[in-house]
Design an enzyme around this catalytic site. Structure first.
Site, mmCIF file in Angstrom:
data_model
loop_
_atom_site.group_PDB
_atom_site.id
_atom_site.type_symbol
_atom_site.label_atom_id
_atom_site.label_comp_id
_atom_site.label_asym_id
_atom_site.label_seq_id
_atom_site.Cartn_x
_atom_site.Cartn_y
_atom_site.Cartn_z
ATOM 1 N N LYS A 267 -0.586 5.608 18.088
ATOM 2 C CA LYS A 267 0.105 4.498 17.440
ATOM 3 C C LYS A 267 1.472 4.993 16.995
ATOM 4 C CE LYS A 267 0.060 1.763 13.134
ATOM 5 N NZ LYS A 267 -0.747 1.244 11.999
ATOM 6 N N ASP A 272 6.537 0.413 9.336
ATOM 7 C CA ASP A 272 5.605 -0.711 9.160
ATOM 8 C C ASP A 272 5.864 -1.393 7.823
ATOM 9 O OD1 ASP A 272 3.557 -2.515 9.139
ATOM 10 O OD2 ASP A 272 1.945 -1.036 8.891
ATOM 11 N N LYS A 279 4.323 -6.110 3.190
ATOM 12 C CA LYS A 279 3.660 -5.218 2.235
ATOM 13 C C LYS A 279 4.360 -5.269 0.884
ATOM 14 C CE LYS A 279 2.170 -1.652 5.545
ATOM 15 N NZ LYS A 279 0.721 -1.754 5.297
ATOM 16 N N ASP A 290 4.160 5.895 9.952
ATOM 17 C CA ASP A 290 3.215 5.103 10.737
ATOM 18 C C ASP A 290 3.328 5.390 12.241
ATOM 19 O OD1 ASP A 290 1.058 3.419 10.349
ATOM 20 O OD2 ASP A 290 2.203 1.593 10.704
ATOM 21 N N ASP A 349 0.396 -7.483 9.490
ATOM 22 C CA ASP A 349 0.319 -6.095 9.019
ATOM 23 C C ASP A 349 -0.805 -5.318 9.708
ATOM 24 O OD1 ASP A 349 1.023 -3.890 7.584
ATOM 25 O OD2 ASP A 349 0.128 -4.546 5.686
ATOM 26 N N GLU A 351 -0.895 -4.469 12.680
ATOM 27 C CA GLU A 351 -0.112 -4.392 13.911
ATOM 28 C C GLU A 351 -0.484 -3.205 14.794
ATOM 29 O OE1 GLU A 351 0.770 -3.028 11.141
ATOM 30 O OE2 GLU A 351 1.288 -1.052 11.906
ATOM 31 N N ARG A 353 -3.371 -2.000 15.736
ATOM 32 C CA ARG A 353 -4.393 -2.324 16.735
ATOM 33 C C ARG A 353 -3.817 -3.214 17.834
ATOM 34 N NH1 ARG A 353 -8.112 -4.867 12.118
ATOM 35 N NH2 ARG A 353 -6.921 -3.311 10.972
HETATM 36 N N1 BES Z 1 -0.107 1.362 8.762
HETATM 37 C C1 BES Z 1 -1.061 0.615 8.026
HETATM 38 C C2 BES Z 1 -2.215 1.478 7.517
HETATM 39 C C3 BES Z 1 -1.842 2.511 6.494
HETATM 40 C C4 BES Z 1 -1.963 2.213 5.155
HETATM 41 C C5 BES Z 1 -1.448 3.765 6.879
HETATM 42 C C6 BES Z 1 -1.644 3.166 4.218
HETATM 43 C C7 BES Z 1 -1.137 4.736 5.935
HETATM 44 C C8 BES Z 1 -1.244 4.429 4.608
HETATM 45 C C9 BES Z 1 -1.654 -0.493 8.895
HETATM 46 O O1 BES Z 1 -0.796 -1.037 9.822
HETATM 47 C C10 BES Z 1 -2.060 -1.623 7.987
HETATM 48 O O2 BES Z 1 -1.202 -2.189 7.385
HETATM 49 N N2 BES Z 1 -3.352 -1.877 7.931
HETATM 50 C C11 BES Z 1 -3.876 -2.919 7.124
HETATM 51 C C12 BES Z 1 -4.804 -3.751 7.968
HETATM 52 C C13 BES Z 1 -5.232 -5.054 7.337
HETATM 53 C C14 BES Z 1 -4.037 -5.982 7.207
HETATM 54 C C15 BES Z 1 -6.299 -5.692 8.188
HETATM 55 C C16 BES Z 1 -4.618 -2.299 5.952
HETATM 56 O O3 BES Z 1 -5.258 -1.245 6.137
HETATM 57 O O4 BES Z 1 -4.531 -2.827 4.864
HETATM 58 ZN ZN ZN Z 2 0.701 0.242 10.486
HETATM 59 MN MN MN Z 3 0.427 -2.562 8.994
#
Ligand code: BES
Ligand code: ZN
Ligand code: MN
Length: 511
Positions: A267, A272, A279, A290, A349, A351, A353
């Site tokens: 990824k 992000d 966020k 990210d 968010d 994104e 996946r």
């Molecule tokens: N890049 C984030 C995950 C992340 C969070 C990495 C904190 C490092 C530190 C990912 O893209 C994300 O935002 N995931 C969301 C998914 C949700 C919206 C289904 C999450 O984990 O909250």
């Molecule tokens: Zn992300």
């Molecule tokens: Mn995200």
């Protein structure tokens, strides 16, 4: 930092500092251990007096410095290793990193580690100790100081690992680990770049430069190529940014006749923000990390060439910047991916996946790999479940999971397998308007539903997913509790782990 293996007697080394590990002593008065008597003389009895006064205990992180006279280094540093019964290679890795960090800016350029003091029968042999000390010294001294106009405390320039009569195995392990540490430092340098520099196009240029220097075949798919191929996932996520997305592939051919094919997919979200599902401001700066999965893929391909591993290795990096704008993708959008399957976007968010849906299916379809492994800073749920030192693994293949567990034990990069069930698959498939939805909209098993989503795009290849959200970088607030070899931003997680997997592929799992 240079590292060198030397048969020299550590107390006669030309380094400025000689380092010895010290196991925790029993409570109460005791005699100075015999292997420290020579150092007691070199310190004119200061070491013995400190021992008698119980100034030295040998507890972890305890660093004590003595001044030596006569030949050899001017300083002796004793680093506590804790209780002998709890000693392992990870303790040695942390201890050697503590030392090089403590010595930064303290007037020393070179240190010699007396390897014999880091051994423990049945727990850490010479090969394991050499690897651990090379990791600790090489990774602990890493700094990302490119943007500091005032140079930080000067790191140690040379670490010598003193082994009296190094066996072939010890010499080979030293060489390999020193090479790996170089690759990890290089990986950290790219992963630490801010998003204003590390655009998807910049990552593509890094890949191309790597391809030239390390004889890898590199291909870059720009937004026009991605549109032609039907990579609607990467295009949707990258649509909000003026820095267009890229998919990048790298190929290391492997050795011998018909080597196995291992694909590693990363990824690569260069920033992000969450996109339209934006966020909160707090900690958003961390989202420059990210891209860590994709950057680890660069490191893994470099390691494959440097270590000359037998498997053929394919790297696929899905790179895009996730920003809100008038051209950004939105909640409610349905996107058609490379595999032909459609994704209903409920949260922009989620994104990672979406980008991986194209990258995984591309790798699976075009290379039919014997193992398909992805690395992604995918979910906050991973760090809630496993924290910032253990990555989450989800796998559909027990043999591959076992190989990864083995590589984890040998490299010291910790992973823990998590389950994947039909319930999680169902949650992801329950979409109103697409084949799958990218968020289940309730805070439930976030790491597992993300994995269930990804599985849809692996086209039944033997697959393992590594969620590295919590372990990919350290921050000011957690760094002081974390191992000293993870010291500045990007960790480079996954490079040593996957390099081990590739180098040990023919040995197999479960030795
Ligand atoms: N890049 C984030 C995950 C992340 C969070 C990495 C904190 C490092 C530190 C990912 O893209 C994300 O935002 N995931 C969301 C998914 C949700 C919206 C289904 C999450 O984990 O909250
Ligand atoms: Zn992300
Ligand atoms: Mn995200």
């Amino acid at each position: 930092m240079r590292v060198r293996l030397s048969p020299e007697e550590p107390s006669l080394s030309r380094s400025q500092v000689v380092v010895r590990g010290l196991f925790e002593r029993p409570v109460g008065p005791s005699r100075l251990p015999p292997d420290l008597r020579a150092e007691d003389r070199a310190t004119q009895g200061a070491l013995g007096r400190a021992w008698t006064a119980v100034e030295l205990r040998g507890s972890r992180k305890e660093i004590t410095t003595f001044h030596r006279s006569g030949p050899g280094p001017g300083r002796l540093v004793l680093i506590g290793l804790g209780a002998p019964g709890r000693y392992d290679a990870e303790v040695a890795r942390r201890a050697s990193a503590e030392v090089v960090r403590a010595l930064a800016g303290r007037g020393a350029r070179s240190v010699t580690f007396a390897l014999e003091s880091f051994l423990r029968a049945d727990a850490v042999d010479e090969v394991a100790a050499v690897r651990a000390v090379v990791d600790g010294a090489g990774l602990g001294s890493y700094q990302f100081a490119r943007f500091k106009t005032k140079a930080p405390d000067a790191p140690i320039e040379e670490a010598v690992v003193a082994v009296p009569r190094p066996s072939r195995a010890v010499r080979a392990a030293f060489r390999e680990e020193a090479d790996l540490v170089d690759v990890v430092r290089w990986t950290r340098d790219i992963a630490n770049l801010p998003a204003c520099d590390a655009t998807p196009a910049r990552l593509a240029r890094e890949a191309q430069a790597l391809g030239r220097s390390h004889r890898l075949r590199v291909r870059v798919f720009d937004e026009r190529a991605l549109a032609r191929m039907g990579c609607g996932g990467i295009l949707a996520v990258g649509g909000g940014s003026t820095h267009p997305p890229r998919m990048i592939t790298l190929e290391y051919p492997g050795r011998g006749r018909s080597p196995p094919t291992i694909a590693v997919v990363g990824k690569g979200i260069t920033f992000d923000s969450g996109g339209i599902s934006i966020k909160p401001a707090a900690s958003m700066s961390h989202m420059k990390f990210d891209k860590s999965g994709a950057v680890a893929v660069l490191g893994i391909l470099r390691a494959a060439r440097v270590l000359n591993v037998r498997p053929r290795v394919i790297g696929v990096m899905g790179c895009a910047e996730n920003l809100p704008s008038g051209s950004a993708y939105r909640p409610g959008d349905v996107v058609r991916t490379y595999s032909g399957r459609t994704i209903e976007v409920l949260n922009t968010d989620a994104e990672g996946r979406v980008v991986l849906s194209d990258a995984l299916a591309y790798a699976a379809k075009n290379y039919r790999p014997d193992a398909l492994i992805d690395l992604a800073t995918l979910t906050g749920a991973q760090s809630v479940a496993l924290g910032d030192t253990i990555a989450g693994m989800v796998s559909t293949d027990d043999a591959l999971a076992a190989r990864l567990a083995d590589a984890s034990a040998r490299s010291g990069e910790a992973i823990w397998r998590m389950p994947l069930t039909d319930y999680h698959r169902e949650l992801v498939r329950a979409a109103d308007f697409g084949d799958v939805r990218n968020s289940i909209e309730i805070p439930l098993a976030g790491m597992l539903t993300a994995a269930a989503f990804l599985e849809t795009f692996t086209l039944e290849r033997p697959w393992a997913h590594l969620d590295i959200a919590g372990v990919a970088y350290t921050t000011l607030s957690t760094r002081k509790y974390q191992p000293a070899y993870l010291n500045a931003g990007a960790v480079g997680f996954g490079v040593r782990l996957l390099a081990r997997l590739l180098a040990d592929w023919d040995v197999g799992a479960g030795r």
